[in-house]
Design a protein around this motif. Structure first.
Motif: not given
Lengths: 199, 199
Positions: B128-134
């Motif tokens: 989720n943390k990763e997705d938010r950046v993208i």
DNA sequence: GTCTATAAGAGGATAGAC
DNA sequence: GTCTATCCTCTTATAGAC
């Protein structure tokens, strides 16, 4: 050797090999589900490893048969369409046999230590058969000027296999059948962007 | 807690977890290589599982830090270039940390039964943390009309992640660093064929 | 073919001394 | 912090009866 007990052993073992893995799959669990005693399993297979490779070879053989069937059926159409139909048939096969593909992916990416060497040898043998089918079709494409000949054959084969593997992994990870439209779109992008345009 | 023994335990365990897998990695083997007795390991970790997740979280944290660093460094450039630099930096990171990526791939694709539930929970949190950046970068692209707004945000994110995963898997399977030219070519194909052209 | 019984060893984990 | 010693469970595989 094929009887009801043996079929059941193979079916249960295959499922456990995919889902919990070779190391974590134990003879007792297989036998309990088949409803036999462990010693009975050793009548059919001389070891856990023997059972594993018997299944491994069967999965590969099934896949190679699909390839050969397409080539046989589509022998008199244009090579670019042949590659397209091969791809389409494989996507269908992958979708209907996700668990078999997961099995192959699992043991090629992460082979257990004590069977790793044998897996590598067998993999090389089977995937050579696969490559030869693809190669033959691409050679025909190059010969008929459907694909530019300024690029290496190996290069094209690698490009196709990378594409196909990407699609396979998407199917395995999402665990759902892709729609026909989506499958065709991927093909068009692949054919137009990766194959026909030299980079 | 960080001292020489502990660092050594973590290093050896990590390597074995990647290469032979969680089930096949045993405390005795780790300890032999570290040159301590098994009981000493239990001073640092209360169980094999505890050791595993301590390493799992560290690997993810390291990856997320890379993402955040790029966003921080490139905060004032155009969003399409931001996504491009993010991708470039990740390819570099993947190539230099193949073993870490192999670790994540292994346990996300084929989690051992007794740690599967915890892995799933932790994976959801980290990715989720990763997705938010993208997501944030792609929102900027849509707002500035760099990407057509007739396509869903989720769709774009999925498209990017699928692309990035494909590249990652190529790196892991081939086990070699890709050339800059090849990385850029892949990007252009992705950006022109998959993102900008609505399908 | 399938069973009972069991060998022979490997595995995770703990108690308690130093 | 690291050790010795040990517990207890799980695992593959075999011997030999039916």
């Amino acid at each position: 050797m094929s009887n009801k007990t043996n079929d059941m052993i193979r079916y249960v073992a295959f499922r456990l090999f995919v889902e919990v893995g070779y190391e974590a799959t134990n003879i007792r669990d297989i036998c309990e589900e088949v409803d036999i005693k462990p010693s009975s399993l050793y009548f059919y297979y001389k070891s856990k490893e023997d059972l594993f490779f018997s299944i491994y070879d069967e999965v590969w053989e099934d896949k190679i048969n699909v390839l050969n069937n397409v080539v046989e059926l589509k022998h008199n159409i244009s090579p670019s369409m042949k590659l397209y139909f091969l791809y389409k048939r494989l996507m269908e096969y992958y979708s209907e046999n996700i668990i078999k593909m997961k099995f192959l992916l699992r043991y090629h990416l992460f082979p257990p230590e004590d069977v790793a060497a044998t897996i590598r040898d067998k993999y090389r043998e089977w995937s050579n058969k696969e490559d030869r089918v693809i190669e033959e079709i691409i050679i025909q494409c190059i010969e008929r000027n459907i694909l530019p000949y300024d690029r290496d054959l190996k290069d094209y084969v690698h490009e196709y296999k990378t594409f196909e593997r990407g699609q396979l992994i998407e199917i395995i990870i999402s665990n759902i059948r892709k729609e026909d439209r989506e499958i065709d779109n991927s093909w068009l992008r692949f054919w137009n962007c990766s194959m026909s345009n030299s980079v």
